[in-house]
Design an enzyme around this catalytic site. Structure first.
Site, PDB file in Angstrom:
ATOM      1  N   SER A  52      66.810   6.154 131.078  1.00 13.13           N
ATOM      2  CA  SER A  52      66.451   7.042 130.073  1.00 13.13           C
ATOM      3  C   SER A  52      66.046   6.257 128.495  1.00 13.13           C
ATOM      4  CB  SER A  52      67.719   7.902 129.804  1.00 13.13           C
ATOM      5  OG  SER A  52      68.159   8.535 131.118  1.00 13.13           O
ATOM      6  N   HIS A 113      73.590   9.487 122.798  1.00 16.43           N
ATOM      7  CA  HIS A 113      73.250   8.919 124.352  1.00 16.43           C
ATOM      8  C   HIS A 113      71.682   8.522 124.198  1.00 16.43           C
ATOM      9  CE1 HIS A 113      72.790   9.478 128.699  1.00 16.43           C
ATOM     10  NE2 HIS A 113      74.039   8.935 128.384  1.00 16.43           N
ATOM     11  N   GLU A 177      90.450  18.528 119.822  1.00 14.13           N
ATOM     12  CA  GLU A 177      90.376  19.346 120.709  1.00 14.13           C
ATOM     13  C   GLU A 177      91.354  18.996 121.942  1.00 14.13           C
ATOM     14  OE1 GLU A 177      86.628  20.375 122.370  1.00 14.13           O
ATOM     15  OE2 GLU A 177      87.314  21.890 123.943  1.00 14.13           O
ATOM     16  N   PHE A 232      80.726  18.961 119.844  1.00  7.47           N
ATOM     17  CA  PHE A 232      81.613  19.870 120.398  1.00  7.47           C
ATOM     18  C   PHE A 232      82.454  19.342 121.571  1.00  7.47           C
ATOM     19  CE2 PHE A 232      77.833  21.881 119.047  1.00  7.47           C
ATOM     20  CZ  PHE A 232      78.473  22.881 117.978  1.00  7.47           C
ATOM     21  N   GLU A 233      82.322  18.022 122.021  1.00  3.02           N
ATOM     22  CA  GLU A 233      82.930  17.225 122.997  1.00  3.02           C
ATOM     23  C   GLU A 233      83.166  15.891 122.562  1.00  3.02           C
ATOM     24  OE1 GLU A 233      84.662  18.036 125.929  1.00  3.02           O
ATOM     25  OE2 GLU A 233      84.231  20.123 125.352  1.00  3.02           O
ATOM     26  N   ASP A 248      82.977  25.649 123.547  1.00  2.34           N
ATOM     27  CA  ASP A 248      81.518  24.913 123.649  1.00  2.34           C
ATOM     28  C   ASP A 248      80.702  26.041 123.522  1.00  2.34           C
ATOM     29  OD1 ASP A 248      83.012  22.462 123.922  1.00  2.34           O
ATOM     30  OD2 ASP A 248      82.991  22.507 126.248  1.00  2.34           O
ATOM     31  N   HIS A 401      68.265   6.606 139.254  1.00  7.07           N
ATOM     32  CA  HIS A 401      66.920   7.442 138.691  1.00  7.07           C
ATOM     33  C   HIS A 401      65.955   7.275 140.049  1.00  7.07           C
ATOM     34  CE1 HIS A 401      67.611   7.515 134.160  1.00  7.07           C
ATOM     35  NE2 HIS A 401      68.561   8.331 134.766  1.00  7.07           N
TER      36      HIS A 401
END
Ligand SMILES: *[C@@H]1O[C@H](CO)[C@@H](O)[C@H](O)[C@H]1NC(C)=O
Ligand SMILES: *[C@@H]1O[C@H](CO)[C@@H](O)[C@H](O)[C@H]1NC(C)=O
Ligand SMILES: *[C@@H]1O[C@H](CO)[C@@H](O)[C@H](O)[C@H]1NC(C)=O
Ligand SMILES: *[C@@H]1O[C@H](CO)[C@@H](O)[C@H](O)[C@H]1NC(C)=O
Ligand SMILES: *[C@@H]1O[C@H](CO)[C@@H](O)[C@H](O)[C@H]1NC(C)=O
Length: 468
Positions: A52, A113, A177, A232-233, A248, A401
């Site tokens: 990626s 990422h 969280e 959010f994470e 989320d 992949h």
């Protein structure tokens, strides 16, 4: 784009979820209303089956690169910090920013990422999420981790939404969280709080907001937010199927908030949207039952985008990236009859080992299973369960992949440029040409891309094309 088998499997499933046979179902978005398509060749400069990072560099920065590297040319060797300097390449997000547009990133992976980081970072290694993932030598040689580059490189990026909280906070800081879970604690060895660093880089007269849950995100008044960071994470966000609806947001919700902020810029915007859970999760080997619906969410998101007036006016550019490499060796086969739910058994049995098999199979991955010397008899297991791992020919803890060409779908002014089989790094050049940003603006109204005019500079020349 993703591999064509995956697109087809997801399309049939979506139809079946709407109580149709499935095969005849048309994508809402990837349909005849999106008439232009192309097949980008995804290979990396040093790899036949790409990763990626190298591919994101190709379709965001316009330069094919080595696997594992982001935002740098093929002169950079993976993980060799001292090959980086002088070989940085910039992305279409940066070109859009330089042309006065608003820019943003929305992803269901961590915001540092491989895919999102190619939009803002230059790194010899996609795995350098924070300084604790870097070898001391690379830090001594002056390389910076991806989270640091996120807050530094394009400080006026308007919207950043996704996962990746833990890379922003000092080591041993408990997560907001999951305060009792050590694995979600901050990772930074340099002691920085990068959310504070991000905030400090914004002009004092602007409204800058950091949120970490869905309630807060949806409570925002986008008219009152100039810069938004939402994490959010601690790492990647959950699958849609597993999502906690309180903490989320969905991909669609994140995109809707992002668009409301970005659309306020009369000069337009560039937004990178990545539905990243499908490839990541598939590689982790959870069932296709979790993966394929991720593609449905992407489709719905795209449809909603397609209905946005900014898009209709040609005033925005959305690189709806998604699963840019054919992330999978997924195949569906077996002379299956009409309406068969793809997670189920093909009607035939193997004429060699006499066992049944599921319609969906993988080339490699964690689904390889031999029981008492034979391929597992799947009729004895719950193959319809969300955690079922479809059988693969070769055992691997994580699926790899695939290397085949993927499909790209284009819509809007000059979409015809994305046509035929193309090198993947052609994509951002075509998008930039259509948007009159980046290096090649000779075809645009002279000087117009520097003007403060409300509409996209080349809109007037594009209007006749739109009518066609
Ligand atoms: C770059 O760093 C590597 C170790 O990562 C070292 O082997 C090499 O000699 C260095 N090259 C230069 C030109 O400094
Ligand atoms: C983090 O906690 C571990 C275990 O309690 C400790 O050994 C380490 O020194 C701490 N690191 C920092 C940077 O505080
Ligand atoms: C969301 O974040 C805000 C601010 O930290 C907090 O007050 C609120 O309790 C959180 N909501 C949920 C559902 O966790
Ligand atoms: C998008 O617009 C079409 C045509 O106007 C409409 O049928 C569809 O329901 C809209 N979709 C969404 C998600 O708003
Ligand atoms: C596979 O399992 C099914 C049901 O458990 C059984 O009826 C069938 O005979 C098995 N097939 C083989 C070839 O063992």
């Amino acid at each position: 784009g993703m591999g064509v088998s995956t697109i087809t499997a997801a399309r049939i499933l979506k139809g079946q979820l709407q109580n149709k046979m499935g095969e005849e179902h048309m994508w809402l978005y990837l349909s005849p209303t999106t008439p232009v398509s192309a097949l980008p060749e995804t290979y990396n400069t040093n790899a036949q089956v790409p990763d990626s990072a190298g591919t994101a560099t190709a379709y965001l920065c316009g330069v094919k690169a080595n696997e594992g590297t982001v935002g740098v040319s093929a002169a950079v060797t993976r993980a060799q910090c001292n090959t980086t300097a002088g070989n940085e390449v910039t992305s279409i997000l940066k070109w859009a920013k330089e042309a006065g547009k608003s820019v943003g990133i929305v992803t269901t992976t961590r915001v540092n990422h491989a895919t999102p980081s190619a939009a803002y970072a230059h790194s010899a290694n996609r795995d350098w999420y924070s300084d604790s993932e870097m070898p001391p030598e690379a830090i001594q040689q002056g390389c910076k981790d991806l989270a640091q580059q996120l807050v530094e490189n394009i400080p006026d990026m308007e919207v950043i939404l996704g996962g990746g909280r833990k890379y922003m906070f000092p080591k041993n800081t408990s997560d907001v969280e999951y305060p009792s879970e050590d694995k979600h604690q901050g990772t930074r060895l340099d002691g920085q709080n990068l959310v504070d660093v991000w905030r400090a880089k914004k002009p004092k007269d602007k409204h800058t907001r950091y949120v970490w849950n869905r309630t807060e995100l949806l409570a925002l008044d986008p008219k009152d937010v100039d810069f938004l960071l939402g994490l959010f994470e601690p790492m990647d966000m959950m699958y849609e199927l597993d999502r906690d609806a309180e903490t989320d947001p969905s991909l669609t919700e994140m995109v809707q908030v992002a668009l409301k902020i970005l659309q306020r810029n009369p000069r337009g915007f560039f937004l990178l949207v990545e539905g990243g859970s499908a490839p990541g999760g598939r590689r982790k080997g959870t069932g296709s039952k979790r993966h394929l619906p991720e593609i449905h969410w992407l489709d719905s998101t795209l449809e909603r985008l397609g209905n946005q007036s900014a898009w209709e006016q040609g005033n925005g550019r959305v690189a709806a990236d998604d699963f840019r490499v054919n992330v999978t060796s997924l195949k569906f086969t077996g002379w299956t009859p009409q309406s068969l739910v793809l997670f189920c058994l093909a009607p035939m049995h193997s004429d060699v080992d006499k066992m049944p098999f599921t319609a969906i199979l993988y080339g490699n991955g964690p689904g390889y299973k031999v029981v008492s010397g034979e391929r597992e008899n799947v009729s004895a297991v719950d193959y319809a369960h969300a955690n079922y791992q479809a059988q693969s020919a070769v055992p691997l803890r994580q699926e790899t992949h695939g290397g085949e060409d993927v499909a790209i779908f284009a819509k809007g002014p000059m979409a015809h440029l994305l046509h035929g089989v193309r090198e993947q790094n052609y994509i951002p050049h075509a998008m930039a040409y259509a948007a009159c940003i980046g290096q090649n603006t000779g075809h645009c109204r002279s000087g117009a891309h520097h003007s403060t005019a409300g509409l996209l500079p080349c809109l007037s020349t594009l209007a006749p094309l739109l009518l066609l």
